[in-house]
Design a protein around this motif. Structure first.
Motif, mmCIF file in Angstrom:
data_model
loop_
_atom_site.group_PDB
_atom_site.id
_atom_site.type_symbol
_atom_site.label_atom_id
_atom_site.label_comp_id
_atom_site.label_asym_id
_atom_site.label_seq_id
_atom_site.Cartn_x
_atom_site.Cartn_y
_atom_site.Cartn_z
ATOM 1 N N PRO A 43 39.307 9.000 44.999
ATOM 2 C CA PRO A 43 38.887 8.242 43.811
ATOM 3 C C PRO A 43 40.027 7.480 43.158
ATOM 4 O O PRO A 43 39.787 6.502 42.439
ATOM 5 N N MET A 44 41.262 7.902 43.408
ATOM 6 C CA MET A 44 42.410 7.211 42.811
ATOM 7 C C MET A 44 42.594 5.815 43.386
ATOM 8 O O MET A 44 43.241 4.962 42.776
ATOM 9 N N ILE A 45 42.022 5.531 44.555
ATOM 10 C CA ILE A 45 42.163 4.206 45.170
ATOM 11 C C ILE A 45 41.296 3.186 44.436
ATOM 12 O O ILE A 45 41.757 2.100 44.073
ATOM 13 N N SER A 46 40.063 3.512 44.185
ATOM 14 C CA SER A 46 39.161 2.566 43.503
ATOM 15 C C SER A 46 39.288 2.638 41.987
ATOM 16 O O SER A 46 38.971 1.661 41.289
ATOM 17 N N ALA A 47 39.724 3.781 41.463
ATOM 18 C CA ALA A 47 39.986 3.949 40.027
ATOM 19 C C ALA A 47 38.818 3.464 39.163
ATOM 20 O O ALA A 47 39.012 2.780 38.155
ATOM 21 N N GLY A 48 37.605 3.780 39.575
ATOM 22 C CA GLY A 48 36.426 3.428 38.784
ATOM 23 C C GLY A 48 35.878 2.038 39.009
ATOM 24 O O GLY A 48 34.894 1.649 38.375
ATOM 25 N N ALA A 49 36.478 1.282 39.921
ATOM 26 C CA ALA A 49 36.069 -0.121 40.110
ATOM 27 C C ALA A 49 34.638 -0.259 40.612
ATOM 28 O O ALA A 49 34.004 -1.291 40.376
ATOM 29 N N PHE A 50 34.112 0.745 41.304
ATOM 30 C CA PHE A 50 32.741 0.653 41.807
ATOM 31 C C PHE A 50 31.717 0.631 40.668
ATOM 32 O O PHE A 50 30.552 0.304 40.889
ATOM 33 N N ASP A 51 32.144 0.963 39.461
ATOM 34 C CA ASP A 51 31.230 0.942 38.310
ATOM 35 C C ASP A 51 31.247 -0.389 37.573
ATOM 36 O O ASP A 51 30.500 -0.560 36.610
ATOM 37 N N ASP A 52 32.073 -1.331 38.019
ATOM 38 C CA ASP A 52 32.158 -2.615 37.336
ATOM 39 C C ASP A 52 30.831 -3.369 37.474
ATOM 40 O O ASP A 52 30.303 -3.508 38.582
ATOM 41 N N PRO A 53 30.271 -3.859 36.370
ATOM 42 C CA PRO A 53 28.955 -4.523 36.420
ATOM 43 C C PRO A 53 28.944 -5.829 37.201
ATOM 44 O O PRO A 53 27.872 -6.317 37.577
ATOM 45 N N ARG A 54 30.108 -6.404 37.477
ATOM 46 C CA ARG A 54 30.164 -7.654 38.235
ATOM 47 C C ARG A 54 30.035 -7.432 39.729
ATOM 48 O O ARG A 54 29.903 -8.387 40.504
ATOM 49 N N LEU A 55 30.064 -6.176 40.170
ATOM 50 C CA LEU A 55 30.050 -5.851 41.597
ATOM 51 C C LEU A 55 28.642 -5.895 42.185
ATOM 52 O O LEU A 55 27.703 -5.305 41.642
ATOM 53 N N ASP A 56 28.526 -6.592 43.306
ATOM 54 C CA ASP A 56 27.332 -6.537 44.153
ATOM 55 C C ASP A 56 27.770 -5.897 45.463
ATOM 56 O O ASP A 56 28.416 -6.542 46.294
ATOM 57 N N LEU A 57 27.481 -4.608 45.640
ATOM 58 C CA LEU A 57 27.909 -3.854 46.812
ATOM 59 C C LEU A 57 26.818 -3.895 47.871
ATOM 60 O O LEU A 57 25.683 -3.471 47.624
ATOM 61 N N VAL A 58 27.179 -4.414 49.047
ATOM 62 C CA VAL A 58 26.213 -4.593 50.130
ATOM 63 C C VAL A 58 26.713 -3.816 51.349
ATOM 64 O O VAL A 58 27.854 -4.003 51.785
ATOM 65 N N PHE A 59 25.874 -2.963 51.908
ATOM 66 C CA PHE A 59 26.222 -2.271 53.143
ATOM 67 C C PHE A 59 25.572 -3.024 54.299
ATOM 68 O O PHE A 59 24.362 -2.971 54.501
ATOM 69 N N ALA A 60 26.408 -3.776 55.008
ATOM 70 C CA ALA A 60 25.907 -4.629 56.089
ATOM 71 C C ALA A 60 27.078 -5.050 56.959
ATOM 72 O O ALA A 60 28.248 -4.833 56.629
ATOM 73 N N ASP A 61 26.758 -5.674 58.072
ATOM 74 C CA ASP A 61 27.759 -6.258 58.955
ATOM 75 C C ASP A 61 28.314 -7.508 58.289
ATOM 76 O O ASP A 61 27.577 -8.442 57.973
ATOM 77 N N GLY A 62 29.643 -7.537 58.063
ATOM 78 C CA GLY A 62 30.254 -8.668 57.381
ATOM 79 C C GLY A 62 30.079 -9.973 58.123
ATOM 80 O O GLY A 62 29.899 -11.034 57.507
ATOM 81 N N ALA A 63 30.121 -9.918 59.454
ATOM 82 C CA ALA A 63 29.951 -11.134 60.245
ATOM 83 C C ALA A 63 28.544 -11.693 60.080
ATOM 84 O O ALA A 63 28.351 -12.912 59.956
ATOM 85 N N GLU A 64 27.570 -10.819 60.064
ATOM 86 C CA GLU A 64 26.189 -11.258 59.892
ATOM 87 C C GLU A 64 25.972 -11.772 58.464
ATOM 88 O O GLU A 64 25.232 -12.741 58.240
ATOM 89 N N PHE A 65 26.631 -11.153 57.505
ATOM 90 C CA PHE A 65 26.485 -11.573 56.110
ATOM 91 C C PHE A 65 26.949 -13.007 55.923
ATOM 92 O O PHE A 65 26.236 -13.818 55.315
ATOM 93 N N VAL A 66 28.146 -13.338 56.414
ATOM 94 C CA VAL A 66 28.631 -14.711 56.203
ATOM 95 C C VAL A 66 27.848 -15.719 57.040
ATOM 96 O O VAL A 66 27.817 -16.909 56.712
ATOM 97 N N ARG A 85 34.527 -19.326 61.181
ATOM 98 C CA ARG A 85 33.803 -20.560 60.905
ATOM 99 C C ARG A 85 32.715 -20.321 59.849
ATOM 100 O O ARG A 85 32.555 -21.101 58.904
ATOM 101 N N ASN A 86 32.000 -19.218 60.007
ATOM 102 C CA ASN A 86 30.947 -18.903 59.046
ATOM 103 C C ASN A 86 31.519 -18.540 57.683
ATOM 104 O O ASN A 86 30.933 -18.873 56.649
ATOM 105 N N ALA A 87 32.666 -17.872 57.683
ATOM 106 C CA ALA A 87 33.319 -17.540 56.416
ATOM 107 C C ALA A 87 33.752 -18.811 55.697
ATOM 108 O O ALA A 87 33.576 -18.945 54.478
ATOM 109 N N LYS A 88 34.304 -19.747 56.457
ATOM 110 C CA LYS A 88 34.712 -21.009 55.843
ATOM 111 C C LYS A 88 33.514 -21.717 55.217
ATOM 112 O O LYS A 88 33.627 -22.321 54.138
ATOM 113 N N ALA A 89 32.358 -21.639 55.859
ATOM 114 C CA ALA A 89 31.158 -22.283 55.329
ATOM 115 C C ALA A 89 30.713 -21.665 54.010
ATOM 116 O O ALA A 89 29.969 -22.293 53.244
#
Length: 295
Positions: free
Chosen positions: A129-152, A183-187
């Motif tokens: 927990p010391m790594i994220s230090a509560g950041a997962f609770d930030d309201p600006r976060l949209d946490l998605v569990f998916a393949d990053g390549a497919e996402f972009v 290429r997809n990330a750049k897009a």
């Protein structure tokens, strides 16, 4: 298996460079967690020197003692160079370290984080927990569990900065080093946006950096890298890839960076505006790798 015992002591072997004749062993004073997640083999353990550590498939991913170097340099360099980041995308980074540094920038309105393996994030929350230090609770976060390549590839969203906090190009991480992904990330980037990638230790992994730089040169007007020294990433400087169509973003002055740093109210342990500028001054052997990529 990367965890072994000599009868009295447990050791975790860092086997990333095994084919090059190099294996590093860390003493595990306590095994906190170990299992195969379905995506990869994960072990979390305590070490007297580096504190709590996490390894995936025999490669050290994060340590309590020196994680700040990597996470600060991956995050603050592109965000402060850009100067007006509103939307930020993190690919990978399941431990939450990049996210922790990103949420410190109050001007960012939305942070999307895409992690392929929910187990990495869930276990990091529980055992590191010391790594994220509560950041997962930030309201600006949209946490998605998916393949990053497919996402972009499929997302319609646009981002000012994309940070690819990937494993090395083995296992699930391979796809994040392919040209189609870049290429997809750049897009997904807004005009003048920046793509930053993890590209290993050039002294031991020169082909990893060379391959990415060759692809970046085909995609971006300005393809380069910058460096940081992280003790647990064996072999000296780590290279962080830098791709953008705004060739002047790496030329932002120390004075401007200092103003942005102070305006953000940051207090860092490694990053400084002067270190930011110096990180783009490459040692000759790394400069040669970048220059010759795709030649």
């Amino acid at each position: 298996m990367p965890v072994r015992s000599d009868g009295k002591t447990h050791w975790v072997d860092e086997v990333l460079h095994e084919n090059g004749g190099l294996v590093i062993s860390y003493r595990a004073d306590r095994i906190v967690f170990e299992e195969s997640t379905g995506q990869q083999h994960l072990v979390i353990y305590d070490n007297q020197t580096f504190g709590r550590m996490m390894a995936l498939d025999g490669a050290t991913q994060v340590t309590e003692k020196d994680e700040f170097v990597y996470h600060e340099m991956m995050t603050h360099v592109p965000v402060l160079a850009h100067g007006n980041v509103k939307r930020l995308l993190i690919i990978g980074g399941g431990d939450g370290g990049i996210l922790r540094e990103a949420v410190r920038h109050k001007g960012i309105e939305k942070i999307t984080m895409v992690e392929i393996d929910p187990a990495v994030t869930n276990l990091a929350k529980e055992h590191l927990p010391m790594i994220s230090a509560g950041a997962f609770d930030d309201p600006r976060l949209d946490l998605v569990f998916a393949d990053g390549a497919e996402f972009v590839r499929t997302s319609p969203e646009q981002y000012d900065v994309i940070i690819v906090d990937s494993t090395d190009p083995v296992g699930p991480g391979v796809v994040l080093f392919e040209e189609a992904f870049y290429r997809n990330a750049k897009a997904r980037l807004t005009e003048g946006g920046i793509l930053v990638t993890q590209n290993g230790v050039p002294f031991l992994q020169s082909t990893e950096l060379s391959s990415t730089m060759a692809k970046f040169k085909r995609l971006f007007r300005y393809a380069h890298c910058y460096v940081a020294t992280i003790p647990t990433y064996v072999g000296g400087f780590m290279a962080l890839g830098w791709g953008t169509d705004d060739e002047f973003l790496n030329a932002v002055t120390v004075e401007t960076l200092t103003h942005r740093y102070r305006e953000a109210g940051l207090k860092t342990r490694y990053y400084t505006p002067a270190v930011h500028k110096a990180a783009f001054a490459l040692p000759a052997f790394i400069e040669e790798i970048v220059a010759k990529a795709a030649d």
